[in-house]
Design a protein around this motif. Structure first.
Motif, short mmCIF file in Angstrom:
data_model
loop_
_atom_site.label_atom_id
_atom_site.label_comp_id
_atom_site.label_asym_id
_atom_site.label_seq_id
_atom_site.Cartn_x
_atom_site.Cartn_y
_atom_site.Cartn_z
N ALA A 23 0.71 -1.00 0.04
CA ALA A 23 0.10 -0.02 0.10
C ALA A 23 0.77 1.09 0.01
CB ALA A 23 -0.93 0.09 1.29
N ALA A 24 2.06 1.37 0.70
CA ALA A 24 2.78 2.28 0.86
C ALA A 24 3.37 2.84 -0.40
CB ALA A 24 3.96 2.06 1.89
N ALA A 25 3.74 1.39 -1.25
CA ALA A 25 4.24 1.75 -2.53
C ALA A 25 3.48 2.13 -3.68
CB ALA A 25 5.03 0.65 -3.24
N ARG A 26 2.09 2.00 -3.47
CA ARG A 26 1.13 2.40 -4.46
C ARG A 26 0.71 3.85 -4.04
NH1 ARG A 26 -1.87 -0.97 -7.43
NH2 ARG A 26 -3.81 0.12 -6.91
N ASP A 27 0.86 4.22 -3.17
CA ASP A 27 0.18 5.50 -2.71
C ASP A 27 1.38 6.53 -2.67
OD1 ASP A 27 -1.61 6.84 0.41
OD2 ASP A 27 -1.08 7.97 -1.74
N PRO A 28 1.34 7.27 -3.60
CA PRO A 28 2.47 8.41 -3.76
C PRO A 28 2.29 9.45 -2.70
CG PRO A 28 0.78 8.95 -5.26
CD PRO A 28 0.25 7.86 -4.58
N HIS A 34 6.38 11.78 7.64
CA HIS A 34 7.43 11.69 6.70
C HIS A 34 7.22 12.82 5.63
CE1 HIS A 34 9.08 8.00 8.22
NE2 HIS A 34 7.96 7.50 8.27
N ARG A 35 6.44 13.76 5.88
CA ARG A 35 6.30 14.96 5.06
C ARG A 35 7.44 15.81 4.79
NH1 ARG A 35 0.10 16.01 6.24
NH2 ARG A 35 -0.82 14.57 5.00
N ALA A 36 8.26 15.87 5.92
CA ALA A 36 9.21 16.85 6.04
C ALA A 36 10.37 16.15 5.15
CB ALA A 36 9.73 16.98 7.20
N ARG A 37 10.61 14.86 5.15
CA ARG A 37 11.49 14.02 4.44
C ARG A 37 11.05 14.26 2.93
NH1 ARG A 37 14.76 9.33 5.17
NH2 ARG A 37 15.13 8.15 3.27
N TYR A 38 10.01 14.30 2.76
CA TYR A 38 9.45 14.21 1.32
C TYR A 38 9.89 15.67 0.56
CZ TYR A 38 6.07 14.15 -2.78
OH TYR A 38 5.47 14.42 -3.69
N ARG A 39 9.43 16.57 1.44
CA ARG A 39 9.90 18.02 1.16
C ARG A 39 11.31 18.25 0.76
NH1 ARG A 39 5.44 19.26 4.62
NH2 ARG A 39 6.98 19.79 6.31
N ARG A 40 12.11 17.64 1.80
CA ARG A 40 13.59 18.04 1.81
C ARG A 40 14.22 17.62 0.48
NH1 ARG A 40 18.05 16.55 6.58
NH2 ARG A 40 19.80 17.45 5.18
N ILE A 41 13.64 16.15 -0.01
CA ILE A 41 14.07 15.64 -1.07
C ILE A 41 13.81 16.33 -2.48
CG2 ILE A 41 14.37 13.64 -2.66
CD1 ILE A 41 13.68 11.96 -0.02
N LEU A 42 12.61 16.88 -2.39
CA LEU A 42 12.04 17.59 -3.62
C LEU A 42 12.79 18.88 -3.68
CD1 LEU A 42 8.32 16.80 -3.76
CD2 LEU A 42 10.17 15.88 -4.97
N ASN A 43 12.73 19.53 -2.40
CA ASN A 43 13.53 20.99 -2.60
C ASN A 43 14.91 21.00 -3.05
OD1 ASN A 43 11.21 22.28 -1.48
ND2 ASN A 43 11.92 21.98 0.94
N VAL A 88 23.45 11.24 4.29
CA VAL A 88 23.48 10.68 5.77
C VAL A 88 22.62 11.10 6.56
CG1 VAL A 88 25.06 10.83 7.62
CG2 VAL A 88 26.27 10.66 5.34
N ASP A 89 22.08 12.21 6.40
CA ASP A 89 20.73 12.41 7.17
C ASP A 89 19.42 11.70 7.33
OD1 ASP A 89 22.37 14.46 8.43
OD2 ASP A 89 21.39 16.22 7.63
N LEU A 90 19.14 11.53 5.91
CA LEU A 90 18.19 10.74 5.53
C LEU A 90 18.05 9.30 5.15
CD1 LEU A 90 16.50 13.08 2.96
CD2 LEU A 90 16.02 13.08 5.27
N GLY A 91 19.13 8.66 4.84
CA GLY A 91 19.37 7.14 4.79
C GLY A 91 18.42 6.78 3.41
N GLY A 92 17.88 5.75 3.68
CA GLY A 92 17.14 5.38 2.63
C GLY A 92 17.56 5.09 1.15
N LEU A 93 16.97 5.29 0.36
CA LEU A 93 17.42 5.33 -1.04
C LEU A 93 18.24 6.11 -1.49
CD1 LEU A 93 14.06 4.26 -3.15
CD2 LEU A 93 15.80 2.69 -1.74
N ALA A 195 9.03 4.03 0.81
CA ALA A 195 7.91 4.69 0.29
C ALA A 195 7.87 6.03 0.06
CB ALA A 195 6.44 4.04 1.00
N VAL A 196 8.41 6.85 0.70
CA VAL A 196 8.57 8.12 0.86
C VAL A 196 9.46 8.54 -0.20
CG1 VAL A 196 9.14 10.40 1.92
CG2 VAL A 196 7.73 8.83 3.23
N ASP A 197 10.61 7.98 -0.28
CA ASP A 197 11.71 8.21 -1.14
C ASP A 197 11.14 7.89 -2.59
OD1 ASP A 197 13.42 8.70 0.91
OD2 ASP A 197 14.66 6.81 0.74
N LEU A 198 10.42 6.68 -2.60
CA LEU A 198 9.86 6.48 -4.15
C LEU A 198 8.88 7.50 -4.59
CD1 LEU A 198 9.51 2.47 -3.94
CD2 LEU A 198 11.17 3.63 -5.09
N ALA A 199 8.15 7.90 -3.51
CA ALA A 199 6.99 9.15 -4.03
C ALA A 199 7.98 10.26 -4.57
CB ALA A 199 6.16 9.38 -2.87
#
Length: 621
Positions: A23-28, A34-43, A88-93, A195-199
């Motif tokens: 479900a996490a992979a299908r929902d972008p 984790h919204r702060a993480r999402y915004r940081r990658i996009l910024n 280093v701060d975020l890790g993940g993908l 899931a957040v990184d993929l989104a």
């Protein structure tokens, strides 16, 4: 186990009818936490896109190319530092992306690779108490019961998981023949982070598709989905264990290669127990030399083994970064002379080491060798379909033979170059490329006068950009494997020459195909005879069409060039209009301030048109 668990995701619950996708992979949309993480990658991505756009596209159009070139090195270094901090701060993908860039020693500048080289070793470990909860929940019993002892200090900590040494219980040791093992455990909550990184990557891919130069050649969203599918497969440690077993069987009789054994009784979707095969990290050149191992020979054998994976087994380790490959010293006498790894039997790698002095690949001949390569982490593997493998074989043979026409044919067969492409100019460019730079290694290329590369780019750049290139499906992982291999070999041996590695292998491929040579010649002879028989009729048809006035000519390329000239004329006119309005406004500011200021402000419109018209429209020409 260095970097153990890198690329491992905890398995989220699946939804019926979704092919196992979570479900996490299908929902972008990212979860609230984790919204702060999402915004940081996009910024971060948005800022870097804007900088590249400004320095590499806008400034050259304003006649300031020297500024972009002069600042490119420092800008790349600053980018690498910023990404290092982000990863280093975020890790993940993000760690995976950093590993990829740090391994491209042959392509990326040292400002980037040097900064990201140690990225995989800087991830903080998960507190053991948190990791114990995951491990015991998966195994269904306390760790003290599952293992005779379990070291709370991790062997390696990565962004997606970490590894600990342990000792099997007396019963499990008797059943498996193993004693000391490495246990990989995924980080708590890593599935949500992935899931957040993929989104975020999906969003960045959509941004990239707005650039025509990208959208005409690569389906970025499709590539991200391919990466996402691979990542979801990596979540399951049982999937990795099955891939490890298959890889082990492929190289069962090859003394160059070893793999760890899987302890199935102590492995689940989030916990993987395997024999301890830790040895010298492949990029630790000082340790290799201290062990009496020649790094350049390691590079040659590594290239051979990767070629075998592609062309012989069609099953490729797609993540061969330094943390996933060890160089295990091997004594040259005795039936079991490998160093003690606590793993009992090691299959092909540990038995019959007398054979270890001979190479299985033709590139090394019968040169003595005192090591073997030990691969770990089989979560990211690439399948090579028959059609792709055949195309790659054709490509390799063409490159080794400096055959420009064969190389173009291979590109079409693989799907990189569309069949409709006009390839006459491309063949001429490849012939010139082979004639001047063919056979050079990366070290030799670095000594070539940059003006030669510039002249070559000026002559053939427009032609290459106009080609209908694309990235076929199922190529992402293979390209990653090739890229990491190339970078690794260049790091082990700065004078590594990919031509030297390819030519012996291409010769073997040619010999393997020699059995079909007579059949191929017969087919070509039949085809030539058929063409010869049809030739008089075809000539008569052409003459008839000319008489009837039905012969037409393709002027599309000329029309495209005229369109470019027309667009350039419009931009020149806009520039003249801008100058006239600016000068006129400046003259009228004093006698008629409102009119003068209005003219100066409005002059920005033709300026914008002159600078940005046609931006991102460098399509076919």
């Amino acid at each position: 186990m260095t970097d153990a668990g890198e690329g491992r995701f905890a398995a989220p619950p699946t939804i019926p009818g979704t092919g196992g996708r979570s479900a996490a992979a299908r929902d972008p949309r990212p979860a609230p936490g984790h919204r702060a993480r999402y915004r940081r990658i996009l910024n971060f991505a948005a800022r870097e896109f804007l900088k590249v756009w400004w320095y590499e596209l806008v400034l050259p159009r304003l006649g300031m190319s020297s500024v972009a070139e002069r600042t490119r090195g420092p800008r790349m270094q600053r980018f690498a530092r910023r990404f290092h901090v982000l990863a280093v701060d975020l890790g993940g993908l993000m760690i995976k992306v950093g590993q990829f860039m740090s391994s491209r020693l042959d392509v990326l500048p040292p400002e980037i690779t040097a900064e990201l080289e140690g990225l995989q070793d800087e991830v903080p470990a998960v507190p053991f108490a948190d990791l114990r909860v995951v491990a015991e929940a998966e195994l269904g019993m306390p760790l003290t019961r599952a293992y005779a002892c379990f070291d709370e200090t991790p062997v390696a900590a990565a962004s997606l998981g970490q590894a600990h040494r342990a000792r099997l219980s007396e019963q499990d040791a008797a059943d498996t023949g193993l004693d000391t093992v490495v246990v990989k455990v995924q980080r708590p909550g890593i599935d949500e982070i992935v899931a957040v990184d993929l989104a975020a990557l999906r969003r960045v891919a959509r941004w990239a598709m707005r650039v025509r130069l990208v959208s005409d050649r690569v389906d970025a969203p499709a590539l991200v989905e391919e990466f996402a599918e691979t990542s979801l497969e990596e979540i399951d440690y049982l999937h990795e264990a099955a891939s490890a077993e298959r890889f082990r069987e492929n190289f069962a009789d090859d003394p160059r290669v070893d793999t760890p054994e899987i302890v199935w009784e102590r492995s689940t979707r989030r916990v993987l127990t395997l024999s301890d095969v830790t040895a010298i990290k492949i990029n630790d050149i000082d340790a290799l030399r201290a062990a009496g191992i020649d790094p350049s020979q390691v590079a040659d054998v590594f290239a051979e083994v990767m070629f075998d994976q592609v062309f012989t087994h069609s099953f490729v380790h797609a993540d061969p970064h330094p943390g996933n490959i060890f160089v295990t010293p091997v004594l040259e006498a005795g039936p079991s002379t490998g160093p003690s790894t606590g793993s009992g039997t090691h299959g092909a790698g540990s038995g019959a080491q007398g054979e270890g002095a001979e190479s299985q690949g033709e590139g090394a001949g019968t040169q003595a060798r005192n090591f073997r390569l030990t691969f770990i982490d089989f979560g990211m593997m690439a399948e090579v379909p028959d059609n792709l493998r055949n195309g790659l074989r054709t490509l390799l043979i063409a490159v080794a033979g400096r055959d420009s026409r064969g190389l173009v044919a291979a590109a079409k067969e693989i799907g990189v170059l569309l069949p409709s492409a006009d390839t006459n100019e491309l063949e001429r460019a490849l012939t010139a490329l082979f004639a001047r730079f063919g056979g050079m290694g990366f070290a030799e290329l670095s000594t070539v006068d940059p003006r030669e590369f510039t002249a070559f780019a000026d002559e053939f750049g427009d032609m290459v950009r106009s080609l209908p290139l694309q990235l076929p499906e199922n190529m992402l992982l293979l390209i990653r494997a090739v890229s990491l291999t190339s970078g690794m070999c260049s790091g082990l041996n700065p004078a590594f020459n990919v031509w030297d590695a390819a030519e012996p292998y291409a010769g073997r491929l040619l010999r393997d195909e020699s059995g079909n040579l007579i059949q191929d010649v017969a087919k070509r002879a039949m085809a030539t005879a058929a063409v010869t028989m049809r030739l008089p009729q075809r000539i008569d048809n052409i003459i008839t069409r000319i008489d009837d006035g039905n012969v037409s000519f393709d002027t599309s390329r000329l029309e495209r060039r005229l369109d470019r000239l027309e667009g350039l004329a419009r931009r020149i006119a806009s520039g003249v209009l801008f100058a006239a309005m600016l000068v006129g406004g400046a003259l009228l500011v004093t006698p008629l301030p409102p009119l003068g200021i209005t003219l100066i402000c409005v002059s920005a419109l033709p300026l914008l048109h002159a600078v940005f018209a046609g931006m991102g429209r460098r399509g076919p020409r």
